[in-house]
Design a protein around this motif. Structure first.
Motif, PDB file in Angstrom:
ATOM      1  N   LEU A 126       0.836  -1.204   0.000  1.00 25.53           N
ATOM      2  CA  LEU A 126       0.000   0.000   0.000  1.00 25.53           C
ATOM      3  C   LEU A 126       0.867   1.249   0.000  1.00 25.53           C
ATOM      4  CD1 LEU A 126      -2.901  -0.889   2.404  1.00 25.53           C
ATOM      5  CD2 LEU A 126      -3.028  -0.414  -0.023  1.00 25.53           C
ATOM      6  N   ARG A 129       2.047   1.656  -3.400  1.00 21.89           N
ATOM      7  CA  ARG A 129       0.961   2.082  -4.281  1.00 21.89           C
ATOM      8  C   ARG A 129       0.644   3.562  -4.085  1.00 21.89           C
ATOM      9  NH1 ARG A 129      -2.886   3.165  -6.891  1.00 21.89           N
ATOM     10  NH2 ARG A 129      -4.912   2.175  -7.193  1.00 21.89           N
ATOM     11  N   PHE A 130       0.674   3.998  -2.850  1.00 23.24           N
ATOM     12  CA  PHE A 130       0.320   5.385  -2.569  1.00 23.24           C
ATOM     13  C   PHE A 130       1.547   6.186  -2.190  1.00 23.24           C
ATOM     14  CE2 PHE A 130      -3.569   2.986  -1.548  1.00 23.24           C
ATOM     15  CZ  PHE A 130      -4.399   3.556  -2.487  1.00 23.24           C
ATOM     16  N   ARG A 131       2.644   5.898  -2.860  1.00 22.34           N
ATOM     17  CA  ARG A 131       3.871   6.542  -2.402  1.00 22.34           C
ATOM     18  C   ARG A 131       3.868   8.030  -2.703  1.00 22.34           C
ATOM     19  NH1 ARG A 131       4.920   3.791  -6.878  1.00 22.34           N
ATOM     20  NH2 ARG A 131       6.116   4.725  -8.570  1.00 22.34           N
ATOM     21  N   ASP A 132       2.936   8.465  -3.543  1.00 17.05           N
ATOM     22  CA  ASP A 132       2.829   9.915  -3.719  1.00 17.05           C
ATOM     23  C   ASP A 132       1.898  10.506  -2.665  1.00 17.05           C
ATOM     24  OD1 ASP A 132       0.785   8.543  -4.726  1.00 17.05           O
ATOM     25  OD2 ASP A 132       0.886   9.349  -6.757  1.00 17.05           O
ATOM     26  N   TRP A 133       1.961   9.920  -1.479  1.00 16.37           N
ATOM     27  CA  TRP A 133       1.192  10.439  -0.370  1.00 16.37           C
ATOM     28  C   TRP A 133       1.700  11.795   0.099  1.00 16.37           C
ATOM     29  CZ3 TRP A 133       0.370   5.537   3.130  1.00 16.37           C
ATOM     30  CH2 TRP A 133      -0.928   5.062   2.928  1.00 16.37           C
ATOM     31  N   PRO A 135       2.365  15.411   0.539  1.00 13.72           N
ATOM     32  CA  PRO A 135       1.455  16.489   0.142  1.00 13.72           C
ATOM     33  C   PRO A 135       1.886  17.144  -1.150  1.00 13.72           C
ATOM     34  CG  PRO A 135       2.139  16.728   2.441  1.00 13.72           C
ATOM     35  CD  PRO A 135       2.862  15.547   1.900  1.00 13.72           C
ATOM     36  N   ALA A 137       2.770  16.034  -3.920  1.00 10.75           N
ATOM     37  CA  ALA A 137       2.199  15.456  -5.118  1.00 10.75           C
ATOM     38  C   ALA A 137       0.795  15.970  -5.359  1.00 10.75           C
ATOM     39  CB  ALA A 137       2.196  13.942  -5.008  1.00 10.75           C
TER      40      ALA A 137
ATOM     41  N   ARG C 342      -6.966   9.378  -5.862  1.00  9.25           N
ATOM     42  CA  ARG C 342      -5.868   8.896  -5.049  1.00  9.25           C
ATOM     43  C   ARG C 342      -6.115   9.270  -3.610  1.00  9.25           C
ATOM     44  NH1 ARG C 342      -1.646   7.392  -8.157  1.00  9.25           N
ATOM     45  NH2 ARG C 342      -1.390   6.073  -6.372  1.00  9.25           N
ATOM     46  N   ILE C 343      -5.418   8.548  -2.772  1.00  5.19           N
ATOM     47  CA  ILE C 343      -5.440   8.951  -1.369  1.00  5.19           C
ATOM     48  C   ILE C 343      -4.371  10.002  -1.177  1.00  5.19           C
ATOM     49  CG2 ILE C 343      -4.840   8.154   0.928  1.00  5.19           C
ATOM     50  CD1 ILE C 343      -6.554   5.850   0.565  1.00  5.19           C
ATOM     51  N   ASP C 344      -4.780  11.093  -0.568  1.00  7.46           N
ATOM     52  CA  ASP C 344      -3.873  12.220  -0.482  1.00  7.46           C
ATOM     53  C   ASP C 344      -2.919  12.084   0.686  1.00  7.46           C
ATOM     54  OD1 ASP C 344      -5.595  12.937  -2.388  1.00  7.46           O
ATOM     55  OD2 ASP C 344      -6.688  14.395  -1.180  1.00  7.46           O
ATOM     56  N   PRO C 346      -2.177   9.733   4.492  1.00  2.00           N
ATOM     57  CA  PRO C 346      -2.645   8.681   5.408  1.00  2.00           C
ATOM     58  C   PRO C 346      -3.407   9.256   6.593  1.00  2.00           C
ATOM     59  CG  PRO C 346      -0.228   8.800   5.362  1.00  2.00           C
ATOM     60  CD  PRO C 346      -0.724   9.793   4.381  1.00  2.00           C
ATOM     61  N   LYS C 417      -7.340  15.210   4.121  1.00  3.87           N
ATOM     62  CA  LYS C 417      -6.095  15.468   4.819  1.00  3.87           C
ATOM     63  C   LYS C 417      -6.372  16.193   6.124  1.00  3.87           C
ATOM     64  CE  LYS C 417      -1.468  17.179   3.926  1.00  3.87           C
ATOM     65  NZ  LYS C 417      -1.306  17.799   5.237  1.00  3.87           N
TER      66      LYS C 417
END
Lengths: 159, 201, 679
Positions: A126, A129-133, A135, A137, C342-344, C346, C417
């Motif tokens: 995960l 997959r969401f490594r552009d979490w 901010p 990005a 996308r998830i912004d 966590p 967020k």
């Protein structure tokens, strides 16, 4: 527009952390040691009743379970450790697999290891997959702003 | 547009869902294959820890007759675990009586009953009412049934003169089953000398 | 007569389901609305068949028609009326009959709910899926589990149901509740399959099946809690959950169903996790079938051993079909399921839901692995191992604590967020509530790291739930308790009660076995005190009737008389203990009689004192109540609105401004469910 009315700094949280950690530490270390009967109960929880299907010795009342409970009490009085008692009972009934806790070694170690592996892989996947979490990005571009502004303007125009 | 990397995402990663689906499917079908080839757990449960081994001691106190020591036994021995509140145990009682009476005459076999879990007085009353003159011992607080691996009464064990447990019967027993078993073992053991010292414990 | 009527009903149901499949298939292929509309007729036909069979079986049981094999093996003339009625679901054949009745009921309910849209291919495919499931279950009743076998020489009486199933009224209602839950998951599954087949994955079908899912989930929850209650009252070990394969079988769909109820909100709101949600729905349904297999085939060692029938391979085959179909469809439609969103961060509501789902998936994995591991080990290493309670407790404890933590944090998180400052502000009071609970637990004598941490987190999570409810009711009055978010918070409070009860009853149980005499003598007192409860032995009781023989011991417990008993049933080969429980809000005293009272005036008993057991059952009731409230629409929400985030897979559509400052605060928006796109 929905900002909190009151800003809270870190100070109250630091105070809370001190209280919680102190309380947990006190509660963990101030435990009285187990009485022999509590120990017997804990050991009995981990041994399967020899004449039942899946119940523990502590939760069945067959003569066999009663006998094992007597045995556990005897061994505790004799000064055995929990592990020694378990091994002793298990060795007396070969092939019966009386220990409810699968051993951590050999093939049965998989039952312990697999869930850990799966969780680690899932979280790693995960994160990947969401490594552009980050901010960054998600930085809002001027295009976005104008798009939204247009949409809102159109909305207002309709009202 | 926000999240620009997402827009270009699908064509690149489109197979990942398929791969994941196939992987999950294979794992689950393996599970199905595994489950379908398993025996019923009831069949597996009949493996006995004592069959083929020296008979464990019957260490309980005597309920009727004398305390019992398997080591002194020179005949075939039928060890019957029972209680009078168990319906199949009550049903099989006449069979055991007939078996015991017959072999009391020819000296070939004898019966001993182990009370699974019951008050002594009730057992005595039962034997007074229903007959039967063999030894009855209690289960030494369950130790005996534990040693014999008794799961659910009635259970009956056949012990060879050598002191080795040769057969375990679960459920209602008949005189016929016992006689047949003894006969078949006698035929086979007449060919080979039985080992075992029969010392009991 | 009963047999003929019953068999007629089964055949009617089977033919009706088959006919529906054929008709719907042709209708879908040829695009003929007239045929698709016939689903309604067929659904009523299937329900009619099920009702006739059910009535015939009940009639046979009530009139003691021992010419029916089922009645002859499970009924008896001495069984009291309630248990006699419940005997229908006491054995395999009857439980499949009950399953079919409930399934037929759900089929009709779906037909009626969507009566205006029966010609919509999505609904038609869902109906088709439901009828396939109906065909399977009615087919079972035609084949291996035919409940209407007759006997040429009927006996005069039967043995009666399993003694354990006829000594507590809870046993009469626990299975129907469980089945309402199990079978209820067929509806969302059918819609998931329909959505996959038609490719209409971005539509609001999820919203429409959400309430069906919630309904099934609620009944499954009630069923599980009732089962635990029954174990506690009847088995006499102070246990209520033994991680037995059969219990795990009912728990697995509950876990995946719970995960779905949470993650579906992410899809509705943000259009994400579509593959995952579909998989969860399909997994939930598949697990109900797998669970039924585990319960009914006897491959696993279980205390609830029913078993012995040929139905096992068929259920397993059906499970395999479900797996293949689902996996195939998801693989085929995988592309369309991809979401551009996308998830912004966590630290956002969706991030928390995602983590929640990882934890729930791990939970389900642990439970499933532990349940089937003895079989895997036996097959692959020819080594038999036992995986018992200690394993499950050790593995699920960190999972449970993580879930408690998430329940504390997630309700205050905004979508998209959250800033650290927001969290600090919103979580402050919940945090202090948790701290207060922790300190209070210490003061009343609780010790040990895990239970104390559980109490702290439960207090924390309870604070978050109460904060949400307080904000909502301040704005809207009593209406602030309705709707998904607020009802969900009440469910959370129920879960917390259960969690606290679970932790404390495990950690602080006191157990004592003792022999009591009416006239005290050395080594045999007449009164003992266990954890502050005084127990005095008063004398023996005995009661004999046709159905059972029971002896009891009269005990005075804290001034009131309680009578634990041992029962013997005429045809049973076991003694059944019937313990009594003295329940109070703070603790419960369970008394089981170990040996029958002796003539000399003594009795051996076991006393188990467990704190807060009652909270388990009340927590279950609160959960059920909360999910009822959650089923009502919230104040500002039209349930059939299309979802805001129904982003077509064709391309990324603009969504909300992802500016944190504009992010709606859930506290100012008590039911943060979309009302169109920011409209």
């Amino acid at each position: 527009m929905s900002a909190a009315t009151r800003k809270v700094g870190w100070l109250p949280w630091a105070a809370m952390a001190v209280v919680v950690i102190g309380a947990l530490a006190f509660g963990t270390f101030a435990q009285h040691s187990l009485t022999p009967s509590e120990r017997a109960q804990h050991v009995a929880d981990t041994i399967r009743c020899p004449s039942c299907k899946s119940q523990a010795v502590s939760s069945s009342d067959t003569p066999a379970s009663q006998a094992v409970r007597v045995l556990i009490r005897e061994r505790i009085a004799a000064g055995d450790s929990d592990e020694e008692i378990r091994d002793f009972v298990d060795s007396r009934y070969p092939g019966q697999h009386l220990l409810l806790d699968p051993s951590g070694s050999g093939f049965s170690g998989l039952v312990w290891a697999l869930p850990v592996v799966v969780v680690v892989v899932a979280i790693a996947g995960l994160t990947f997959r969401f490594r552009d979490w980050r901010p960054g990005a998600l930085a809002v571009t001027d295009d976005d702003r104008s798009l939204v502004a247009d949409a809102l303007a159109a909305e207002d125009a309709r009202r | 547009m926000t999240a620009t990397s997402a827009a270009s995402g699908p064509p690149v990663r489109s197979r990942s869902v398929q791969f994941a689906a196939i992987a999950v499917g294979i794992v689950l079908l393996l599970l199905v294959a595994l489950l379908i080839t398993r025996k019923n757990s009831d069949d597996r449960a009949t493996e006995s820890p004592v069959v083929g081994k020296q008979a464990p001691a019957l260490a309980g106190k005597a309920v009727i007759g004398q305390p019992f020591d398997i080591g002194t036994n020179d005949r075939w021995l039928v060890v019957n675990f029972f209680a009078t509140w168990c319906a199949p145990c009550v049903n099989e009682h006449p069979e055991l009586r007939a078996f015991s009476a017959e072999h009391a005459k020819d000296g070939k076999a004898r019966v001993v009953s182990v009370v699974y879990k019951q008050a002594t007085a009730e057992v005595r009353k039962f034997f007074e009412q229903r007959g039967g003159d063999w030894n009855v011992v209690d289960s030494a607080n369950g130790r005996t049934s534990l040693d014999w691996g008794v799961a659910q009464i009635p259970e009956t064990f056949l012990v060879a003169p050598s002191g080795i447990v040769v057969e375990r019967f679960t459920g209602e027993i008949t005189r016929r089953q016992l006689d047949d078993a003894i006969d078949s073992y006698e035929t086979s053991s007449s060919l080979t000398t039985t080992s075992g010292t029969g010392t009991g414990s | 007569m009963n047999a003929a009527l019953g068999s007629f009903g089964v055949v009617l149901g089977f033919v009706g389901s088959l006919g529906a499949i054929v008709t719907l298939a042709i209708g879908l292929r040829g695009n003929r609305p007239d045929l698709l509309r016939m689903a309604r007729t067929y659904a009523f036909m299937v329900l009619g068949g099920a009702v006739v069979s059910f009535a015939a079986m009940e009639r046979a049981l009530i009139t003691r028609d021992f010419s029916l094999k089922y009645v002859a093996t499970n009924g008896s003339s001495a069984t009291p009326a309630l248990y006699n009625f419940a005997t229908l679901w006491g054995a395999l054949e009857g439980s499949i009959l009950l399953w079919s009745l409930i399934l037929a009921g759900f089929t009709v309910a779906v037909v009626l709910k969507f009566r205006a849209r029966l010609t919509d291919p999505l609904v038609a495919w869902a109906m088709l899926t439901m009828f396939v499931v109906c065909t399977f279950f009615f087919g079972l009743m035609l084949g291996p589990t035919n409940p209407f076998h007759t006997l040429a020489n009927p006996p005069l009486d039967g043995p009666g149901p399993n003694p354990l199933l006829q000594n507590h009224p809870l046993m009469a209602i626990h299975p129907p509740m469980l089945y309402l839950g199990y079978v209820g998951f067929t509806v969302p599954f059918a819609f998931a399959i329909a959505a996959l087949v038609t490719g209409r994955l971005g539509e609001g079908w999820l919203v429409e099946t959400r309430r069906w899912t919630l309904f099934a989930w609620t009944f499954l929850t009630i069923g599980i809690i009732l089962g635990a209650w029954w174990s506690h009252e009847v088995l006499g070990w102070g246990g209520y959950w033994a991680w037995d394969p059969v219990e795990n079988a009912s728990f697995l769909p509950w876990i995946t169903g719970t995960a779905f109820i949470h993650s579906v909100m992410v899809q509705e709101r943000r259009g994400m996790l579509r593959v995952w949600n579909l998989s969860l729905l399909c997994a939930t349904f598949a697990l109900t079938i797998l669970g039924t297999f585990l319960t009914r085939s006897g491959v696993l060692d279980s205390v609830h051993a029913f078993s012995d029938s040929t139905v096992g391979p068929l259920l397993l085959g059906f499970f395999a079909v479900i797996v293949v179909v689902t996996v195939g469809l998801v693989g085929w439609r995988g592309d369309r399921l991809r979401s551009p969103a996308r998830i912004d961060s966590p630290a956002s509501r969706e991030g928390a839901f995602l983590l929640n789902n990882v934890v729930f998936a791990a939970f389900a994995f642990v439970v499933l692995l532990g349940t089937v591991f003895p079989l895997i080990s036996e097959a692959l290493s020819s080594q038999r191992v036992t995986v018992g309670v200690p394993y499950f407790e050790r593995m699920t404890m960190p999972i449970g604590l993580t879930l408690l933590f998430l329940m504390a944090i997630a309700p205050v998180l905004p979508w998209r967020k959250a800033s650290a400052e927001t969290l600090r502000t919103r979580l402050l009071w919940p945090g202090w509530i948790g701290t207060a609970v922790l300190v209070f637990s210490l003061l009343v004598g609780a010790r040990g790291f895990a239970p104390l941490l559980a109490f702290f987190l439960a207090g924390f999570a309870g604070g978050s739930a109460l904060r949400q409810l307080a904000l909502a009711t301040r704005r809207q009055g009593i209406r602030g308790l309705f709707g998904r978010t607020n009802g969900g918070m009440i469910v959370h409070i129920g879960v917390l009660m259960v969690a606290v009860a679970f932790a404390s009853s495990h950690a602080y149980q006191t157990e004592r076995e003792a022999r009591l005499c009416i006239d005290a003598k050395a080594g045999c007192p007449s009164t003992i005190t266990v954890s502050g409860h005084r127990l005095t032995y008063l004398g023996a009781t005995a009661d004999v009737d046709a159905a059972r023989r029971e002896v009891g011991a009269k005990l005075r417990v804290d001034g009131q008389v309680y009578i634990p008993k041992i029962q013997r049933f005429p045809n049973g080969n076991q003694e059944i203990g019937k313990p009594t429980v003295r329940n109070r809000a703070t603790d419960s005293v369970l008394i089981a009689m170990l040996d029958a009272p002796t003539k000399s005036g003594s009795v051996r008993i076991r006393v188990i004192v467990q704190p807060m057991i009652v909270w388990l059952w009340t927590g279950g009731a609160v959960m059920a109540f909360g999910s009822l409230l959650a089923a009502f629409p919230g104040s500002r929400r039209r349930p059939t609105d299309p979802v805001s985030a129904s982003v077509e897979a064709s391309g990324p559509a603009p969504e909300r401004e992802p500016d944190p400052d504009r992010d709606p605060d859930p506290s100012s928006d008590p039911d943060p469910v979309p009302v169109g796109v920011d409209a």
